[in-house]
Design an enzyme around this catalytic site. Structure first.
Site, mmCIF file in Angstrom:
data_model
loop_
_atom_site.group_PDB
_atom_site.id
_atom_site.type_symbol
_atom_site.label_atom_id
_atom_site.label_comp_id
_atom_site.label_asym_id
_atom_site.label_seq_id
_atom_site.Cartn_x
_atom_site.Cartn_y
_atom_site.Cartn_z
ATOM 1 N N LEU A 117 16.326 136.612 13.086
ATOM 2 C CA LEU A 117 17.098 135.506 13.667
ATOM 3 C C LEU A 117 18.432 136.002 14.245
ATOM 4 O O LEU A 117 19.137 136.781 13.607
ATOM 5 C CB LEU A 117 17.363 134.490 12.538
ATOM 6 C CG LEU A 117 18.344 133.367 12.789
ATOM 7 C CD1 LEU A 117 17.801 132.376 13.807
ATOM 8 C CD2 LEU A 117 18.643 132.633 11.477
ATOM 9 N N HIS A 125 33.690 120.310 3.910
ATOM 10 C CA HIS A 125 33.466 121.605 4.580
ATOM 11 C C HIS A 125 32.912 122.624 3.574
ATOM 12 O O HIS A 125 32.038 123.413 3.888
ATOM 13 C CB HIS A 125 34.770 122.129 5.183
ATOM 14 C CG HIS A 125 35.358 121.226 6.233
ATOM 15 N ND1 HIS A 125 34.597 120.648 7.215
ATOM 16 C CD2 HIS A 125 36.633 120.798 6.458
ATOM 17 C CE1 HIS A 125 35.366 119.909 8.004
ATOM 18 N NE2 HIS A 125 36.606 119.971 7.554
ATOM 19 N N ASP A 145 28.189 117.978 12.009
ATOM 20 C CA ASP A 145 29.198 116.909 11.988
ATOM 21 C C ASP A 145 29.065 116.046 10.733
ATOM 22 O O ASP A 145 27.968 115.883 10.194
ATOM 23 C CB ASP A 145 29.009 116.046 13.249
ATOM 24 C CG ASP A 145 30.220 115.182 13.524
ATOM 25 O OD1 ASP A 145 31.283 115.387 12.900
ATOM 26 O OD2 ASP A 145 30.103 114.280 14.373
HETATM 27 C C1 FPP Z 1 32.684 118.553 11.576
HETATM 28 O O1 FPP Z 1 32.825 117.590 10.559
HETATM 29 C C2 FPP Z 1 32.788 119.882 11.012
HETATM 30 C C3 FPP Z 1 33.703 120.852 11.340
HETATM 31 C C4 FPP Z 1 34.771 120.695 12.337
HETATM 32 C C5 FPP Z 1 33.686 122.138 10.664
HETATM 33 C C6 FPP Z 1 32.339 122.760 10.517
HETATM 34 C C7 FPP Z 1 32.459 123.810 9.537
HETATM 35 C C8 FPP Z 1 31.545 124.147 8.663
HETATM 36 C C9 FPP Z 1 30.212 123.553 8.584
HETATM 37 C C10 FPP Z 1 31.897 125.188 7.728
HETATM 38 C C11 FPP Z 1 31.282 126.506 7.797
HETATM 39 C C12 FPP Z 1 30.846 127.151 8.969
HETATM 40 C C13 FPP Z 1 30.627 128.493 9.021
HETATM 41 C C14 FPP Z 1 29.962 129.032 10.210
HETATM 42 C C15 FPP Z 1 31.006 129.430 7.965
HETATM 43 P P1 FPP Z 1 34.084 116.664 10.588
HETATM 44 O O2 FPP Z 1 35.157 117.300 9.789
HETATM 45 O O3 FPP Z 1 34.463 116.369 11.993
HETATM 46 O O4 FPP Z 1 33.562 115.393 9.872
HETATM 47 P P2 FPP Z 1 33.932 113.881 10.213
HETATM 48 O O5 FPP Z 1 33.416 113.624 11.600
HETATM 49 O O6 FPP Z 1 33.200 113.111 9.179
HETATM 50 O O7 FPP Z 1 35.419 113.756 10.113
#
Ligand code: FPP
Length: 237
Positions: free
Chosen positions: A127, A33, A16
């Site tokens: 893993l 991201h 997050d």
């Molecule tokens: C949450 O941060 C993150 C996500 C919804 C996306 C997670 C995706 C990745 C880490 C990319 C890659 C993953 C793989 C497996 C290839 P947020 O956007 O909710 O952040 P915020 O809370 O600050 O708005």
């Protein structure tokens, strides 16, 4: 590593804070991201190196489809590229990739990339990386219940045979329970992530946003796990 040091067998990571990470740097959310991919690659290598057996990653929840279309489209492309290219190193590092979540309505190009990396890594035995995409615990319980009911309907199973072991076997993936759940960015919620599997997990909420959750931060989390006294409903030792 100290011989008494205990590693969690199964770690869950709620990645997050990507959006906030980018915003604080004057960038658009999607750059967070993108930056998360670099962090994730390093973490995967590290977890494989130190001997973590199972890791579950919350990459996209069933609720994340409510985000702006441009962000959802960006994430779908990022997943596709990651599984096709960025994460192909996992093959050589003996990591087995599996996925949890609903396939509907993920785009075909993402599903193909997911199927490809699962196939390419299926014989690996270090893993196990369980990537949760279009995942929600509530949806998983619905899907598991349906799967079991269908077996009863087909006469393959009687209601008396439904027990905890059978439910476990019919989840998206039959993995050991989560020992340790890490959620970055300081939010103190599970947000529909592997609720069934996290029944006895320890929780850890570092303040850093996911792109800054480095290998050093991960090791701090492992230290913290070693200070927890897990009782599983028993008495304190
Ligand atoms: C949450 O941060 C993150 C996500 C919804 C996306 C997670 C995706 C990745 C880490 C990319 C890659 C993953 C793989 C497996 C290839 P947020 O956007 O909710 O952040 P915020 O809370 O600050 O708005």
């Amino acid at each position: 590593m100290d011989k008494d040091f205990i590693l969690p067998n199964h770690v869950g990571i709620i990645m997050d804070g990507n959006g906030r990470w980018a915003k604080e740097r004057g960038m658009i959310r999607t750059m967070g991201h993108k930056s998360a991919i670099k962090t994730l690659k390093e973490l995967c290598l590290h977890m494989a190196d130190i001997g973590i057996k199972y890791a579950s990653l919350y990459a996209f929840s069933t609720e994340n489809f409510k985000r702006e279309k441009s962000e959802v489209d960006f994430l779908m492309d990022l997943f596709m590229d990651s599984f096709r290219k960025e994460f192909s190193f996992l093959k050589e590092r003996n990591v087995r990739v599996v996925f949890s979540g609903r396939r509907e309505p993920l785009p075909e190009k993402v599903l193909d990339a997911m199927d490809q990396i699962v196939e390419e890594t299926k014989d690996n035995n270090n893993l196990v990386l369980n990537i949760c995409i279009n995942y929600g615990s509530h949806a998983e319980l619905v899907d598991t219940t349906k799967k079991i009911c269908e077996k009863v309907q087909r006469g393959e199973l009687s209601i008396d045979e439904i027990n905890e072991e059978l439910i476990q076997k019919n989840l998206y993936q039959d993995l050991p329970p989560l020992d340790f759940v890490i959620r970055t960015s300081g939010e103190l919620r599970l947000s529909n992530f592997m609720m069934y599997q996290a029944s006895y997990a320890e929780f850890y909420f570092p303040k850093v946003y996911f792109p800054d959750f480095t290998v050093e931060e991960f090791d701090k989390a492992m230290e913290e796990f070693n200070h927890r006294n897990r009782r599983f409903g028993g008495v304190k030792s």
